[in-house]
Design a protein around this motif. Sequence first.
Motif, mmCIF file in Angstrom:
data_model
loop_
_atom_site.group_PDB
_atom_site.id
_atom_site.type_symbol
_atom_site.label_atom_id
_atom_site.label_comp_id
_atom_site.label_asym_id
_atom_site.label_seq_id
_atom_site.Cartn_x
_atom_site.Cartn_y
_atom_site.Cartn_z
ATOM 1 N N LYS A 199 35.947 36.292 48.060
ATOM 2 C CA LYS A 199 37.219 37.031 48.130
ATOM 3 C C LYS A 199 38.085 36.740 46.908
ATOM 4 O O LYS A 199 38.692 37.631 46.331
ATOM 5 C CB LYS A 199 37.982 36.659 49.400
ATOM 6 C CG LYS A 199 37.438 37.270 50.655
ATOM 7 C CD LYS A 199 38.283 36.852 51.841
ATOM 8 C CE LYS A 199 37.664 37.270 53.138
ATOM 9 N NZ LYS A 199 38.436 36.778 54.295
ATOM 10 N N ASP A 229 35.391 32.706 51.133
ATOM 11 C CA ASP A 229 36.678 32.550 50.448
ATOM 12 C C ASP A 229 36.511 32.646 48.930
ATOM 13 O O ASP A 229 37.323 33.269 48.242
ATOM 14 C CB ASP A 229 37.334 31.219 50.815
ATOM 15 C CG ASP A 229 37.874 31.201 52.235
ATOM 16 O OD1 ASP A 229 38.096 32.303 52.795
ATOM 17 O OD2 ASP A 229 38.063 30.096 52.783
ATOM 18 N N SER A 275 39.281 39.469 44.175
ATOM 19 C CA SER A 275 40.720 39.623 43.938
ATOM 20 C C SER A 275 41.068 39.410 42.470
ATOM 21 O O SER A 275 41.881 40.143 41.896
ATOM 22 C CB SER A 275 41.509 38.629 44.791
ATOM 23 O OG SER A 275 41.325 38.886 46.139
#
Length: 153
Positions: free
Chosen positions: A9, A6, A13
Motif C-alpha cells: 500500500k 502495508d 501510494s
Amino acid sequence: MSHLLDKAKDYVSEKLAEMKKPEAEVLDVDLSDVSRSCITYDAKVSVTNPYSTSIPICDITYCLKSNNREIASGTVPDPGSLKGHDTTQLDVALKVPHSVLLSLARDIGADWDIDYDLAIVLIVDLPIFGNIRIPINSKGEIKLPTVSDLWSK
C-alpha cells in the motif's frame, strides 16, 4: 502477511503521489453574450496534458462567487478530451442571471465591475487510476456590460 500488505500500500501510494498529473489554469474571464435571461461570461482555461495519449474529460463543474455569495454554478457535460503531450484551451460558459447582478449593486459601485472568485473542477478519466479531479481557482474582476453592449447584441 499484514506487514507485506502495508508495504505494498505504501509503495502504491508513493508512486501515485509521484505521478505527473494534468495541470490547469484560468487565463481570462470575459463577457461573451447578453441575453434576456442572463449574462454569459467565458472563462478560458488552459490544461496541459503530460501524457502521450489523449485523456477524456468527464465533467467540468464551476462555481462563481462575489462577496462570498454564489452568483452562478453549473456543469459542462462531456466537454471533450485533452490532447496528448499538448496544451488544450477550454471555454467554460458562466451564465449569470440578471437578478443576481442587481443584488450586487454595492460591489459594482463606480467602476462597473464585480470582484469574483471562480472555482472550476475538471474531472478527467485516467486509465487504471479512474477519475481524477483537477481543481482550479481564480480571482479577479469582471466588467459588466455597458448600454452599448446591450444594444449591439
